[in-house]
Design a protein around this motif. Structure first.
Motif, short mmCIF file in Angstrom:
data_model
loop_
_atom_site.label_atom_id
_atom_site.label_comp_id
_atom_site.label_asym_id
_atom_site.label_seq_id
_atom_site.Cartn_x
_atom_site.Cartn_y
_atom_site.Cartn_z
N VAL A 1 0.82 -1.22 0.00
CA VAL A 1 0.00 0.00 0.00
C VAL A 1 0.85 1.26 0.00
CG1 VAL A 1 -2.03 -1.08 1.01
CG2 VAL A 1 -0.31 -0.08 2.51
N SER A 2 2.15 1.12 0.22
CA SER A 2 3.06 2.27 0.19
C SER A 2 4.31 1.92 -0.60
CB SER A 2 3.45 2.68 1.62
OG SER A 2 2.33 3.07 2.35
N VAL B 1 6.22 2.30 -8.25
CA VAL B 1 4.88 2.85 -8.50
C VAL B 1 4.39 2.53 -9.90
CG1 VAL B 1 3.58 5.00 -8.76
CG2 VAL B 1 4.97 4.63 -6.73
N GLU B 2 5.21 2.73 -10.91
CA GLU B 2 4.75 2.50 -12.28
C GLU B 2 4.45 1.03 -12.53
OE1 GLU B 2 3.16 3.81 -15.68
OE2 GLU B 2 3.86 5.03 -14.02
N ASN B 3 5.25 0.12 -11.98
CA ASN B 3 4.97 -1.31 -12.13
C ASN B 3 3.64 -1.68 -11.48
OD1 ASN B 3 7.36 -1.70 -13.50
ND2 ASN B 3 8.46 -2.47 -11.72
N ILE C 1 -3.70 2.19 -2.17
CA ILE C 1 -2.31 2.10 -2.66
C ILE C 1 -1.84 3.50 -2.99
CG2 ILE C 1 -0.76 1.07 -4.34
CD1 ILE C 1 -2.98 -1.03 -4.88
N LYS C 2 -0.88 3.97 -2.21
CA LYS C 2 -0.42 5.35 -2.36
C LYS C 2 1.09 5.39 -2.54
CE LYS C 2 -4.33 7.03 0.07
NZ LYS C 2 -4.94 7.63 1.19
N GLY C 3 1.50 6.20 -3.48
CA GLY C 3 2.92 6.37 -3.74
C GLY C 3 3.51 7.41 -2.82
N ARG D 1 -0.22 10.16 -2.39
CA ARG D 1 -1.27 10.28 -3.41
C ARG D 1 -1.60 8.89 -3.95
NH1 ARG D 1 -1.90 15.35 -6.49
NH2 ARG D 1 -2.86 13.82 -7.82
N PRO D 2 -2.88 8.59 -4.14
CA PRO D 2 -3.25 7.28 -4.73
C PRO D 2 -2.60 7.13 -6.10
CG PRO D 2 -5.20 8.39 -3.87
CD PRO D 2 -4.06 9.39 -3.81
#
Length: 87
Positions: free
Chosen positions: A22-23, A29-31, A73-75, A79-80
């Protein structure tokens, strides 16, 4: 294959699953976004494929619950990584 009798069950032929963090770190993030994009497409467009092989679709409530869970799921920056409403 699991193929139970009943009006409200469907056979499971081969599950596909993923457990994204989730973090995720910035480089992941892109994957993860691409993985969510894949599952979004299958949930929203896979019904025709499922019907052709004479199986049942996922219930709409389950589809919605999965989509809603992606908001967690946030980067970096909290931010989601997926806009649940826009897809």
């Amino acid at each position: 294959m699991v193929d139970l009798d009943g009006a409200n069950v469907w056979p499971v032929l081969g599950p596909a699953y993923t457990v994204p963090g989730v973090s995720p770190r910035a480089e992941k993030v892109e994957n993860i976004r691409n993985t969510v994009k894949f599952f979004d497409w299958t949930f929203n467009h896979g019904d025709n494929i499922v019907r052709r092989i004479v199986n049942a679709s996922l219930p709409e409530a389950l589809n919605k619950a999965v989509h809603d869970s992606w908001a967690a799921i946030k980067g970096p920056g909290r931010r989601p990584i997926w806009d649940v409403d826009a897809g």
